[in-house]
Design an enzyme around this catalytic site. Sequence first.
Site, short mmCIF file in Angstrom:
data_model
loop_
_atom_site.label_atom_id
_atom_site.label_comp_id
_atom_site.label_asym_id
_atom_site.label_seq_id
_atom_site.Cartn_x
_atom_site.Cartn_y
_atom_site.Cartn_z
N ARG A 295 -5.15 13.55 11.04
CA ARG A 295 -4.30 12.39 10.76
C ARG A 295 -2.88 12.87 10.42
O ARG A 295 -2.72 13.81 9.64
CB ARG A 295 -4.88 11.60 9.58
CG ARG A 295 -4.14 10.32 9.23
CD ARG A 295 -4.79 9.66 8.02
NE ARG A 295 -6.16 9.29 8.28
CZ ARG A 295 -7.10 9.15 7.32
NH1 ARG A 295 -6.80 9.36 6.06
NH2 ARG A 295 -8.32 8.79 7.64
N ARG B 212 -0.80 9.27 -0.41
CA ARG B 212 -1.00 9.25 1.04
C ARG B 212 0.28 8.79 1.75
O ARG B 212 1.32 8.56 1.12
CB ARG B 212 -2.16 8.31 1.39
CG ARG B 212 -3.50 8.68 0.75
CD ARG B 212 -4.16 9.85 1.44
NE ARG B 212 -5.49 10.13 0.91
CZ ARG B 212 -6.63 9.60 1.38
NH1 ARG B 212 -6.61 8.71 2.35
NH2 ARG B 212 -7.79 9.97 0.86
N LYS C 145 -7.49 9.40 -4.21
CA LYS C 145 -6.36 9.08 -3.35
C LYS C 145 -5.46 8.04 -4.01
O LYS C 145 -5.88 7.26 -4.86
CB LYS C 145 -6.85 8.56 -2.00
CG LYS C 145 -7.71 7.30 -2.09
CD LYS C 145 -8.30 6.98 -0.73
CE LYS C 145 -9.28 5.82 -0.81
NZ LYS C 145 -9.95 5.55 0.47
N LYS D 282 -2.32 5.24 -2.89
CA LYS D 282 -1.63 4.60 -1.78
C LYS D 282 -0.43 3.80 -2.29
O LYS D 282 -0.54 3.05 -3.25
CB LYS D 282 -2.59 3.68 -1.02
CG LYS D 282 -3.75 4.43 -0.39
CD LYS D 282 -4.69 3.50 0.37
CE LYS D 282 -5.81 4.29 1.05
NZ LYS D 282 -6.72 3.40 1.81
N CYS E 132 -12.08 -0.96 11.38
CA CYS E 132 -12.07 0.48 11.12
C CYS E 132 -12.78 1.21 12.25
O CYS E 132 -13.40 0.61 13.13
CB CYS E 132 -12.73 0.78 9.78
SG CYS E 132 -14.51 0.43 9.75
N CYS F 293 -17.41 8.32 11.87
CA CYS F 293 -17.24 8.23 10.42
C CYS F 293 -18.57 8.47 9.70
O CYS F 293 -19.55 7.75 9.95
CB CYS F 293 -16.67 6.87 10.03
SG CYS F 293 -16.49 6.68 8.24
N CYS G 297 -18.49 -0.16 6.54
CA CYS G 297 -19.05 0.14 5.22
C CYS G 297 -18.19 -0.55 4.18
O CYS G 297 -17.16 -1.13 4.51
CB CYS G 297 -19.10 1.66 5.00
SG CYS G 297 -17.50 2.38 4.56
N CYS H 266 -11.42 0.56 4.57
CA CYS H 266 -10.24 1.05 5.29
C CYS H 266 -9.53 -0.05 6.07
O CYS H 266 -8.32 0.00 6.26
CB CYS H 266 -10.64 2.19 6.23
SG CYS H 266 -11.20 3.67 5.38
#
Length: 564
Positions: free
Chosen positions: A73, A142, A206, A208, A427, A433, A472, A476
């Site tokens: 990414r 991120r 993480k 954001k 996603c 994944c 899930c 995302c």
Amino acid sequence: MSTPLSDLERIKIESRYLRGTIAEGLRDPVTNAISDDDNKLLKFHGSYLQDDRDLREERRKQKLEPAYSFMLRARLPSGVVTPGQWLVFDRLAREHANGTLRITTRQTFQWHGIIKHHLKPTIAAIHGALASTIAACGDVVRNVVSTANPVESAAHAVAYEWASRLSSELAPQTRAYHEIWLDGEPLVGEPEPVEPMYGATYLPRKFKIGLAIPPLNDIDVFAQDLGLIAIIEQDELKGFNVAIGGGMGATHGDPTTYPRLASVIGFVTPDQLRAVAEAVITVQRDWGNRSERKHARLKYTIDHRGLDAFKAEVEARVGFALEPERDYQFDDNGDRYGWIEGADGRWHLTLQIESGRLADVGERRWLTGLRELAKVHQGDFRLTCNQNVIVANVAADERARIDAIVAAHGLDGYRTHSAIRQLAVACVALPTCGLAMAESERYVPELLPKLEAVLEAHGLRDAPILLRLSGCPNGCSRPYLGEIALVGRGPGRYDLRLGADFRGQRLNQVYLENVDEAAILEALTPLFARYAAERSTGEHFGDFLLRVGVLAGNVRRIPAEVVA
């Protein structure tokens, strides 16, 4: 008695600022994988080890290791890509990955299917194109996102520059990235401390950051750990409302995990922004949960310590009080397709890319089409948080040439697509994944025609409805902000969630749990019929469901047991 640290905290402590033994693992010819510890560190460098789950069982029967490859990414602040960079990224997709580029919900690209010995040259080529993959994943800040078209006015451009500046200034400083991927000279002995903001163990999870420019909430600013709402008055950027504690992830069956919308805590001027952003990050660094990763995001820190206490600590660290929030209004959180003229007379064309996947399939030659555009385009490209692409900064006399390339490669579907198709976000999910429980991206082409048929039967083809699919509960695709959302439970089974608003300012609610497609369509059909017959002028689907009592209002965002 202190609470023991999670295993990942141990890995970070021992990593020597994200080095670990990644370099050695890349040279190991025995396996196409790397160690589990190094895979966790690799995320900080922008990559994940994955395997093709469609092939797992067959390879197991053949006594072969899983079909390992890497997802990579990029870190592209605000999703801006030059034509030259695009051509490099396209070449890498065809030469080193699976022949596709995927636009993510954080305004960047992912490459899938990179085998181990191609990973280093791919990262080196991205660096050569003046981009990077550092901190695109991992327990760090991120990729910083912003409203996708910041050239509508001079103030928009200034706001974008702040997003770009934050992305640069809040990135990790470790030399590990250059040593491992760019053949930089390693330091002799133990590295000196090199992370004045992060420290040796970085963040608990993480983090954001997103910057929205009203009236567009195209980034879902309240889904961010740190959301910034630009306040523009008389075409001048006055500053930003600051919202903290947003996050989409949850775990099925665990009520102590949940999605949360960010809370606005005040207003800052542009010259105060960097200090406040760093204070929010460092309070989370110091207060965040390092024992239980499921509870380590900023939203849980705020809910356990209290919003007022967190704000007070931020103000203590910056040495001034935040001003009261300023007035603002969001109208929607989708993208605006077609041509839009900017304040400077240049034009911007937004193209729809279903699920963000740029590929050549049959007559739909999207990857090739964007490559051809990059060969002639004199402006730049802007990726959006809704997985689309803007051909930006086009001179008026270049529009016809751009349109011809778009039409020749089947990129003009936005002209005829239904409203729900234009607004759908999904996603990646299966097969790559590792967290996926159900299909998402691969399910979109099956599900959408069935929904469209029902909507068209009720005269709702052009009714804008936000649809989000997730394989899930980790979120995302920001499913908890969909007016209709499917969150994967297992193969072919989903939670059906309904009732978010069209502006990204209200979470949806579970309507049905663990149901298949037939049950989903059976539930939605009468709701669409009611909506067609009883909606008010301009009323959106999520608002309608609350108004007529299909869903309960005033739903608590935070389970009571969490704040008890």
